[in-house]
Design a protein around this motif. Sequence first.
Motif, PDB file in Angstrom:
ATOM      1  N   GLN A 183      -9.374 -14.555  -3.139  1.00 51.49           N
ATOM      2  CA  GLN A 183      -9.439 -14.313  -5.055  1.00 51.49           C
ATOM      3  C   GLN A 183      -8.823 -14.983  -5.625  1.00 51.49           C
ATOM      4  OE1 GLN A 183      -9.768 -10.408  -5.996  1.00 51.49           O
ATOM      5  NE2 GLN A 183      -8.987 -10.439  -8.290  1.00 51.49           N
TER       6      GLN A 183
ATOM      7  N   THR B 230      -3.103   2.331 -11.888  1.00 51.01           N
ATOM      8  CA  THR B 230      -4.378   2.569 -11.151  1.00 51.01           C
ATOM      9  C   THR B 230      -4.690   0.641 -11.316  1.00 51.01           C
ATOM     10  OG1 THR B 230      -5.430   4.211 -11.126  1.00 51.01           O
ATOM     11  CG2 THR B 230      -6.795   2.954 -10.735  1.00 51.01           C
ATOM     12  N   ASP B 231      -4.792   0.287 -12.528  1.00 52.05           N
ATOM     13  CA  ASP B 231      -4.873  -0.849 -13.058  1.00 52.05           C
ATOM     14  C   ASP B 231      -3.656  -1.923 -12.505  1.00 52.05           C
ATOM     15  OD1 ASP B 231      -6.202   0.163 -14.731  1.00 52.05           O
ATOM     16  OD2 ASP B 231      -6.042   0.068 -16.484  1.00 52.05           O
ATOM     17  N   TYR B 232      -2.262  -1.772 -12.636  1.00 52.46           N
ATOM     18  CA  TYR B 232      -2.135  -2.281 -11.263  1.00 52.46           C
ATOM     19  C   TYR B 232      -2.077  -2.793  -9.858  1.00 52.46           C
ATOM     20  CZ  TYR B 232       2.715  -3.388  -8.721  1.00 52.46           C
ATOM     21  OH  TYR B 232       3.454  -3.386  -8.239  1.00 52.46           O
ATOM     22  N   ARG B 233      -2.439  -1.253  -9.475  1.00 55.28           N
ATOM     23  CA  ARG B 233      -2.629  -1.401  -7.687  1.00 55.28           C
ATOM     24  C   ARG B 233      -4.096  -2.787  -8.114  1.00 55.28           C
ATOM     25  NH1 ARG B 233      -6.681   0.663  -4.479  1.00 55.28           N
ATOM     26  NH2 ARG B 233      -5.911   1.011  -2.846  1.00 55.28           N
ATOM     27  N   HIS B 234      -5.075  -2.198  -9.035  1.00 54.95           N
ATOM     28  CA  HIS B 234      -6.120  -3.882  -8.844  1.00 54.95           C
ATOM     29  C   HIS B 234      -5.503  -4.927  -8.789  1.00 54.95           C
ATOM     30  CE1 HIS B 234      -9.702  -4.995  -9.705  1.00 54.95           C
ATOM     31  NE2 HIS B 234      -9.906  -5.755 -10.296  1.00 54.95           N
ATOM     32  N   ILE B 235      -4.725  -5.193  -9.945  1.00 51.05           N
ATOM     33  CA  ILE B 235      -4.203  -6.272  -9.915  1.00 51.05           C
ATOM     34  C   ILE B 235      -2.996  -6.958  -8.871  1.00 51.05           C
ATOM     35  CG2 ILE B 235      -2.023  -8.413 -11.324  1.00 51.05           C
ATOM     36  CD1 ILE B 235      -3.006  -6.367 -14.014  1.00 51.05           C
TER      37      ILE B 235
ATOM     38  N   GLN C  90      -7.540  -4.996 -20.166  1.00 51.69           N
ATOM     39  CA  GLN C  90      -7.690  -6.211 -20.265  1.00 51.69           C
ATOM     40  C   GLN C  90      -7.226  -6.332 -21.495  1.00 51.69           C
ATOM     41  OE1 GLN C  90     -10.002  -3.847 -20.164  1.00 51.69           O
ATOM     42  NE2 GLN C  90     -12.138  -3.980 -20.703  1.00 51.69           N
TER      43      GLN C  90
ATOM     44  N   LEU D 178      -2.931  -5.690  -5.812  1.00 50.22           N
ATOM     45  CA  LEU D 178      -4.139  -6.032  -4.475  1.00 50.22           C
ATOM     46  C   LEU D 178      -4.618  -7.584  -4.724  1.00 50.22           C
ATOM     47  CD1 LEU D 178      -5.274  -2.494  -3.851  1.00 50.22           C
ATOM     48  CD2 LEU D 178      -2.713  -3.744  -2.499  1.00 50.22           C
ATOM     49  N   GLY D 179      -4.763  -7.843  -5.817  1.00 52.67           N
ATOM     50  CA  GLY D 179      -6.078  -9.004  -6.159  1.00 52.67           C
ATOM     51  C   GLY D 179      -4.375 -10.345  -5.898  1.00 52.67           C
TER      52      GLY D 179
ATOM     53  N   GLN E  89      -3.864   5.830 -14.970  1.00 49.86           N
ATOM     54  CA  GLN E  89      -4.646   4.962 -15.466  1.00 49.86           C
ATOM     55  C   GLN E  89      -4.262   3.234 -15.483  1.00 49.86           C
ATOM     56  OE1 GLN E  89      -8.106   4.438 -15.816  1.00 49.86           O
ATOM     57  NE2 GLN E  89      -7.822   2.504 -15.486  1.00 49.86           N
TER      58      GLN E  89
ATOM     59  N   GLN F  96       1.394  -1.594  -0.411  1.00 54.30           N
ATOM     60  CA  GLN F  96      -0.189  -0.109   0.335  1.00 54.30           C
ATOM     61  C   GLN F  96       0.623   0.971  -0.255  1.00 54.30           C
ATOM     62  OE1 GLN F  96      -2.721   0.328  -0.355  1.00 54.30           O
ATOM     63  NE2 GLN F  96      -4.465  -0.919   0.335  1.00 54.30           N
TER      64      GLN F  96
END
Length: 551
Positions: A204, A190-195, A397, A197-198, A187, A160
């Motif tokens: 998940q 942000t997309d990398y953050r989503h990946i 994607q 954290l997943g 962006q 984080q």
Amino acid sequence: MRRLFRLLTIYAVFARYRLDELLPDHAASGIVKFFIRLHPAAWTASTQVHPWGRLRLALEQLGPVFIKFGQLLSTRHDLLPEEAIGDLANLQDNVPPFGEQAAFDIIEAELKGTTEALFGHLERTPLASASVAQVHAGSLKDGREIVVKVIRPGIETLVQRDLALLLTGARWLQKIVPETKRFHPVQVVTDYRHILLGELDLGQEAANGAQFRRNFADSPVLYVPEVHWNLSTNKVLTMERVYGVPVSDTQSMLAAGVSLEHLSELGVEIFFTQVFRDNFFHADMHPGNVMVSLKDPQNPQYLSLDCAIVGSLSKQERFLLARQLMALLDKDYEQIAILMVEAGWVPQSTRIHEFQNALRTVLEPVLERPLNEIEFGPILIRLFQTARRFEMQALPQFMLLEKTLIHVEGLGRQLYPELDIWEIGRPLLEQWLRDQIGPGAIMQTIKRNGPALIEQIPHIPKLAWDALQEMRKLSENQQKLLQQVEQGHLKQLRRDRIITLLGLIGLGAGLSWGFNPHWSLSWSEIPLGAWVISALGASLILTRLRSNPDD
């Protein structure tokens, strides 16, 4: 305070590897270059290694977040040059394991019991270790073999913190260097953050694995290990242990009698099935996550591991992708250009003819070869590099899909160099397209939406009555509005006529006064009052004509 210390650490690493050499020649970057060179670590730094190679070393030193970010950037052929892609693709994620007792403490705290009570046996020495988690082998009470994946302690806080720094840096970059806005740095982060954290959420990953297992239930070509949900949480994942050889170990497979040609074809078939049939594809299909079972060498089976990163596309996106691939195989460059504009990947203002010619220039030399000699990875790279000149803005994607396709083709050609990915893929694509527009697709849509439609049948009379009432009210409102408009128009017409009449009277009065035939006045002797009255009358008439020139 910790964030400041981390910033100073990043600053020192950037200086040590002289990453200022990667910055563009821009007024804003000049300040950053100056401060990097000001650090003492930059004075003794070696610059013998290529700058992109030094970036790889710097990211490895900065830890998991930067390593993962570099690995993600290694798929962005639309953002970075090829030399950068090659170096970042070699980022290593090997870190020493954390304490054995710490791992057991996390397992026991998460599963609310001792390891002796929960498992038949659990090895204290890790089977494997990475920056985010490590794996311990063991068995259940009934003797079934398992592996237990444990999140590294404290990794969430570190991730984080570094993600916040990356996001701040992306925002600064976008403000200081406006030219970078078209690359959407915020962006991207942000997309990398989503990946990322997943990846930290093992719940998940477990859900993804269960979905893959369900999609390929009883499949002879792909096996996904079973998740033991009663021994899994967001920080601990217990799965069935599977045995096989890494997909890159061709020697062991040849020794066992596996047909590498057949195995490579199965890999391509699995990829197209995941993307188009299931709309749920494994987006991290590197050799470390793929194994091959040698139980039946005549019928080899892939083993899918680590399902943390997955991708999916909407039906419209899949349809677009299929049309693009078919256009590429048919060398229809105009269609490729049109589809990319329609998808919003390049601006609507792009000149199709110019874009088409640019695509033909870079792709024609490659596509003229026999299909079994064409590598699709380099084609995608060339395609994205060309589109980047036209300010391409591809969706994340699609970038995941592009990365996966390159991995699949790379693995396939490693197994069987003469692999023709399109001999297998084209029939699957054509069949999928037929299924989307044929009678079967229509019946499937009716079947899917039928219950909802049937449920609404009793309400149709009331809905129809309500619609008629709304139409009646709308008609009445329209009539009232038309009457108001007509009345307003009549009032305006009356005003216009009065203004015109006054203008004519004024003009006539002025002319009569100034040019009385019984008077013999020169222009200079015409009374001032006549001039004023004539001018006012003419002004009123001109105003009327301007307001309604058709009269």
